[in-house]
Design a protein around this motif. Structure first.
Motif, short mmCIF file in Angstrom:
data_model
loop_
_atom_site.label_atom_id
_atom_site.label_comp_id
_atom_site.label_asym_id
_atom_site.label_seq_id
_atom_site.Cartn_x
_atom_site.Cartn_y
_atom_site.Cartn_z
N ALA A 56 -10.59 -4.11 8.44
CA ALA A 56 -10.32 -2.82 7.80
C ALA A 56 -10.08 -1.74 8.85
N GLY A 60 -6.62 0.12 9.34
CA GLY A 60 -6.65 1.56 9.09
C GLY A 60 -6.12 2.37 10.26
N ARG A 78 -4.54 9.99 4.85
CA ARG A 78 -3.95 9.45 6.08
C ARG A 78 -3.70 10.56 7.09
#
Length: 219
Positions: A56, A60, A78
């Motif tokens: 993750a 990410g 984001r």
């Protein structure tokens, strides 16, 4: 409900110096940290929790730092992550809060029946936040930047670790257990990956310089 980014600082001269080094060093730290956390694992479930947290984070960071197209709109979450990575000093208070929250979750998870399995992602988050806060200090940044080459080759290194873990788990785990059969060798392979990544990128950079400036031409 929308996230208002206008109230957050937009520019940080100190943070912009680290805008390229921090994401790579962070990925390298995560690749090095995950096998160390596996030393405390006692079951395949705990290994899976740590691996999921690592995947993750790699995804990410890669997604947040990806260059957008001219007509592509960046989402609020984001955009916030981008600024936290590229302007980490300006967002120091958010990293400090994330550190405190991860520590609190870790302490609570210790008391749970499935403590070790549930505590791995929290400890992972705590380590990432601590890394970023340390990276903001010039003295530590010079040392932590040595993990950047490992982070630049993050997906290749992650694939090697996964294949290595799967191979050891099926070959050695029944004989030596998770600690000696998988976790300890994984720490060793992660350290070797850190050294190999530095040597590989240094050699590639040297080749690029020789190709751009062959002998007999002025530099």
């Amino acid at each position: 409900m929308t996230l208002d980014l206008a109230r957050f600082p937009r520019h940080s001269r100190a943070g912009s110096v680290r805008r390229l080094a921090l994401p790579d060093a962070l990925r390298g730290f995560a690749l090095l940290c995950a096998p160390v956390l596996n030393l405390f694992s006692t079951s395949a479930l705990e290994f899976a929790a740590t691996s999921a947290a690592l995947l993750a984070l790699l995804f990410g960071v890669s997604f947040a730092t990806r260059v957008d197209g001219p007509d592509e709109k960046t989402g609020a979450v984001r955009l916030l992550v981008q600024r936290m990575l590229k302007e980490s000093v300006a967002y120091r208070h958010l990293w400090a809060r994330l550190l405190q929250a991860a520590l609190a979750v870790s302490l609570v998870a210790i008391a749970l029946p499935q403590g070790p399995a549930s505590i791995a992602p929290a400890l992972f988050t705590f380590g990432i936040a601590a890394f970023v806060l340390m990276f903001q200090q010039p003295r530590w940044r010079r040392r932590l930047c040595k993990l950047a080459p490992m982070g630049r080759m993050a997906w290749a290194n992650y694939l090697v670790q996964v294949l290595f873990v799967l191979g050891l788990f099926h070959a050695l785990e029944p004989r030596f257990g998770l600690l000696l059969g998988v976790a300890v060798p994984c720490v060793a392979i992660a350290l070797l990956q850190a050294v190999f990544s530095c040597l590989w990128l240094a050699r590639s950079r040297s080749r690029s310089v020789r190709w751009a400036h062959p002998e007999g031409q002025a530099v």
